[in-house]
Design a protein around this motif. Structure first.
Motif, PDB file in Angstrom:
ATOM      1  N   VAL A  48       0.850  -1.193   0.000  1.00 57.72           N
ATOM      2  CA  VAL A  48       0.000   0.000   0.000  1.00 57.72           C
ATOM      3  C   VAL A  48       0.884   1.242   0.000  1.00 57.72           C
ATOM      4  CG1 VAL A  48      -1.929  -1.126   1.156  1.00 57.72           C
ATOM      5  CG2 VAL A  48      -0.211   0.052   2.503  1.00 57.72           C
ATOM      6  N   ALA A  49       0.296   2.379  -0.353  1.00 50.21           N
ATOM      7  CA  ALA A  49       1.042   3.640  -0.414  1.00 50.21           C
ATOM      8  C   ALA A  49       0.269   4.732   0.326  1.00 50.21           C
ATOM      9  CB  ALA A  49       1.270   4.050  -1.864  1.00 50.21           C
ATOM     10  N   ARG A  50       1.010   5.707   0.790  1.00 51.19           N
ATOM     11  CA  ARG A  50       0.413   6.880   1.450  1.00 51.19           C
ATOM     12  C   ARG A  50       1.189   8.107   0.997  1.00 51.19           C
ATOM     13  NH1 ARG A  50       2.985   6.186   7.489  1.00 51.19           N
ATOM     14  NH2 ARG A  50       5.065   6.882   6.875  1.00 51.19           N
ATOM     15  N   GLY A  51       0.576   9.246   1.254  1.00 50.08           N
ATOM     16  CA  GLY A  51       1.257  10.509   1.023  1.00 50.08           C
ATOM     17  C   GLY A  51       1.333  10.927  -0.426  1.00 50.08           C
ATOM     18  N   PHE A  52       1.243  12.189  -0.604  1.00 46.95           N
ATOM     19  CA  PHE A  52       1.545  12.865  -1.855  1.00 46.95           C
ATOM     20  C   PHE A  52       1.881  14.286  -1.443  1.00 46.95           C
ATOM     21  CE2 PHE A  52      -2.651  14.870  -2.049  1.00 46.95           C
ATOM     22  CZ  PHE A  52      -3.438  13.963  -1.348  1.00 46.95           C
ATOM     23  N   PHE A  53       2.588  14.972  -2.228  1.00 52.96           N
ATOM     24  CA  PHE A  53       3.139  16.263  -1.797  1.00 52.96           C
ATOM     25  C   PHE A  53       2.095  17.260  -1.325  1.00 52.96           C
ATOM     26  CE2 PHE A  53       6.476  14.563  -4.618  1.00 52.96           C
ATOM     27  CZ  PHE A  53       7.491  14.482  -3.672  1.00 52.96           C
ATOM     28  N   LEU A  54       0.864  17.150  -1.786  1.00 50.37           N
ATOM     29  CA  LEU A  54      -0.169  18.094  -1.366  1.00 50.37           C
ATOM     30  C   LEU A  54      -0.537  17.958   0.108  1.00 50.37           C
ATOM     31  CD1 LEU A  54      -2.496  17.932  -4.491  1.00 50.37           C
ATOM     32  CD2 LEU A  54      -0.771  19.651  -3.936  1.00 50.37           C
ATOM     33  N   PRO A  70       0.447  -1.876  13.174  1.00 49.64           N
ATOM     34  CA  PRO A  70      -0.828  -2.068  12.499  1.00 49.64           C
ATOM     35  C   PRO A  70      -0.948  -1.105  11.313  1.00 49.64           C
ATOM     36  CG  PRO A  70      -1.157  -2.046  14.864  1.00 49.64           C
ATOM     37  CD  PRO A  70       0.268  -1.637  14.606  1.00 49.64           C
ATOM     38  N   LEU A  71      -1.496  -1.575  10.229  1.00 52.14           N
ATOM     39  CA  LEU A  71      -1.565  -0.768   9.010  1.00 52.14           C
ATOM     40  C   LEU A  71      -2.341   0.530   9.236  1.00 52.14           C
ATOM     41  CD1 LEU A  71      -0.737  -0.638   6.062  1.00 52.14           C
ATOM     42  CD2 LEU A  71      -2.867  -1.816   5.493  1.00 52.14           C
ATOM     43  N   LYS A  72      -3.403   0.488  10.040  1.00 56.89           N
ATOM     44  CA  LYS A  72      -4.174   1.714  10.293  1.00 56.89           C
ATOM     45  C   LYS A  72      -3.317   2.772  10.977  1.00 56.89           C
ATOM     46  CE  LYS A  72      -6.335   0.038  14.543  1.00 56.89           C
ATOM     47  NZ  LYS A  72      -5.613   0.864  15.486  1.00 56.89           N
ATOM     48  N   ASP A  73      -2.406   2.356  11.855  1.00 55.00           N
ATOM     49  CA  ASP A  73      -1.495   3.295  12.512  1.00 55.00           C
ATOM     50  C   ASP A  73      -0.468   3.842  11.525  1.00 55.00           C
ATOM     51  OD1 ASP A  73      -2.870   2.748  14.833  1.00 55.00           O
ATOM     52  OD2 ASP A  73      -1.324   1.413  15.643  1.00 55.00           O
ATOM     53  N   TRP A  74      -0.015   3.013  10.602  1.00 53.95           N
ATOM     54  CA  TRP A  74       0.944   3.450   9.580  1.00 53.95           C
ATOM     55  C   TRP A  74       0.322   4.539   8.713  1.00 53.95           C
ATOM     56  CZ3 TRP A  74       1.188   3.247   4.183  1.00 53.95           C
ATOM     57  CH2 TRP A  74       2.439   3.502   3.641  1.00 53.95           C
ATOM     58  N   PHE A  75      -0.943   4.368   8.320  1.00 54.36           N
ATOM     59  CA  PHE A  75      -1.617   5.384   7.519  1.00 54.36           C
ATOM     60  C   PHE A  75      -1.781   6.694   8.295  1.00 54.36           C
ATOM     61  CE2 PHE A  75      -3.348   2.037   4.623  1.00 54.36           C
ATOM     62  CZ  PHE A  75      -2.927   2.611   3.447  1.00 54.36           C
ATOM     63  N   ALA A  76      -2.000   6.610   9.602  1.00 53.31           N
ATOM     64  CA  ALA A  76      -2.244   7.807  10.429  1.00 53.31           C
ATOM     65  C   ALA A  76      -0.957   8.540  10.780  1.00 53.31           C
ATOM     66  CB  ALA A  76      -2.981   7.411  11.696  1.00 53.31           C
ATOM     67  N   GLU A  77       0.191   7.853  10.704  1.00 54.85           N
ATOM     68  CA  GLU A  77       1.457   8.447  11.114  1.00 54.85           C
ATOM     69  C   GLU A  77       1.839   9.601  10.202  1.00 54.85           C
ATOM     70  OE1 GLU A  77       5.242   6.181  10.710  1.00 54.85           O
ATOM     71  OE2 GLU A  77       5.014   6.066  12.887  1.00 54.85           O
ATOM     72  N   ARG A  78       2.455  10.637  10.767  1.00 56.47           N
ATOM     73  CA  ARG A  78       2.917  11.795   9.994  1.00 56.47           C
ATOM     74  C   ARG A  78       4.388  11.749   9.854  1.00 56.47           C
ATOM     75  NH1 ARG A  78       0.414  14.341   6.683  1.00 56.47           N
ATOM     76  NH2 ARG A  78      -0.553  16.274   7.136  1.00 56.47           N
ATOM     77  N   GLY A  91       1.701  17.174   2.409  1.00 56.73           N
ATOM     78  CA  GLY A  91       2.911  17.421   3.174  1.00 56.73           C
ATOM     79  C   GLY A  91       3.755  16.192   3.461  1.00 56.73           C
ATOM     80  N   ARG A  92       3.385  15.050   2.903  1.00 57.37           N
ATOM     81  CA  ARG A  92       4.156  13.827   3.118  1.00 57.37           C
ATOM     82  C   ARG A  92       4.720  13.348   1.792  1.00 57.37           C
ATOM     83  NH1 ARG A  92       0.337   9.909   6.642  1.00 57.37           N
ATOM     84  NH2 ARG A  92      -0.938  10.064   4.786  1.00 57.37           N
ATOM     85  N   TYR A  93       5.909  12.779   1.855  1.00 56.27           N
ATOM     86  CA  TYR A  93       6.485  12.191   0.650  1.00 56.27           C
ATOM     87  C   TYR A  93       5.706  10.938   0.270  1.00 56.27           C
ATOM     88  CZ  TYR A  93      10.620  15.129   1.010  1.00 56.27           C
ATOM     89  OH  TYR A  93      11.465  16.195   1.049  1.00 56.27           O
ATOM     90  N   PRO A  94       5.527  10.675  -1.017  1.00 57.39           N
ATOM     91  CA  PRO A  94       4.910   9.409  -1.421  1.00 57.39           C
ATOM     92  C   PRO A  94       5.767   8.248  -0.916  1.00 57.39           C
ATOM     93  CG  PRO A  94       5.037  10.923  -3.266  1.00 57.39           C
ATOM     94  CD  PRO A  94       5.834  11.530  -2.150  1.00 57.39           C
ATOM     95  N   HIS A  95       5.112   7.245  -0.389  1.00 55.14           N
ATOM     96  CA  HIS A  95       5.842   6.157   0.254  1.00 55.14           C
ATOM     97  C   HIS A  95       4.973   4.906   0.257  1.00 55.14           C
ATOM     98  CE1 HIS A  95       8.444   4.098   3.012  1.00 55.14           C
ATOM     99  NE2 HIS A  95       7.494   4.028   3.933  1.00 55.14           N
ATOM    100  N   ALA A  96       5.567   3.758   0.016  1.00 52.34           N
ATOM    101  CA  ALA A  96       4.855   2.484   0.025  1.00 52.34           C
ATOM    102  C   ALA A  96       5.452   1.564   1.080  1.00 52.34           C
ATOM    103  CB  ALA A  96       4.934   1.830  -1.348  1.00 52.34           C
ATOM    104  N   THR A  97       4.667   0.589   1.509  1.00 50.41           N
ATOM    105  CA  THR A  97       5.133  -0.386   2.487  1.00 50.41           C
ATOM    106  C   THR A  97       4.614  -1.773   2.148  1.00 50.41           C
ATOM    107  OG1 THR A  97       5.349  -0.853   4.857  1.00 50.41           O
ATOM    108  CG2 THR A  97       3.204  -0.109   4.119  1.00 50.41           C
ATOM    109  N   ALA A  98       5.340  -2.779   2.602  1.00 51.26           N
ATOM    110  CA  ALA A  98       4.865  -4.156   2.498  1.00 51.26           C
ATOM    111  C   ALA A  98       3.786  -4.383   3.549  1.00 51.26           C
ATOM    112  CB  ALA A  98       6.029  -5.114   2.723  1.00 51.26           C
ATOM    113  N   VAL A  99       2.880  -5.314   3.268  1.00 50.64           N
ATOM    114  CA  VAL A  99       1.777  -5.600   4.187  1.00 50.64           C
ATOM    115  C   VAL A  99       1.635  -7.106   4.349  1.00 50.64           C
ATOM    116  CG1 VAL A  99      -0.708  -5.345   4.581  1.00 50.64           C
ATOM    117  CG2 VAL A  99       0.563  -3.510   3.460  1.00 50.64           C
TER     118      VAL A  99
END
Length: 63
Positions: free
Chosen positions: A12-18, A55-63, A20-28
């Motif tokens: 899965v991936a999170r973040g985009f420059f809009l 937990p993946l939900k915490d990873w998505f919430a992390e800044r 304020g986070r760099y685009p980033h993916a992680t294994a699940v």
């Protein structure tokens, strides 16, 4: 057959420059009993250091 209690899920991936986070993916991985999904993220640490597992939900919430 190396994972006894988890199955590999799609990354899965999170973040985009809009936002304020760099685009980033992680294994699940998914726990086979509880169905909870976990992120296995090596990006925050130096090479050869253990990955951050949470937990993946915490990873998505992390800044």
């Amino acid at each position: 057959g190396l994972l006894k209690y988890h199955t590999v899920a799609e990354p899965v991936a999170r973040g985009f420059f809009l936002d304020g986070r760099y685009p980033h993916a992680t294994a699940v991985v998914t726990d086979t009993r509880s169905k909870q999904r976990w992120s296995i993220d090596s990006w925050p640490n130096a090479n050869a250091e253990p990955p951050v597992i949470m937990p993946l939900k915490d990873w998505f919430a992390e800044r």
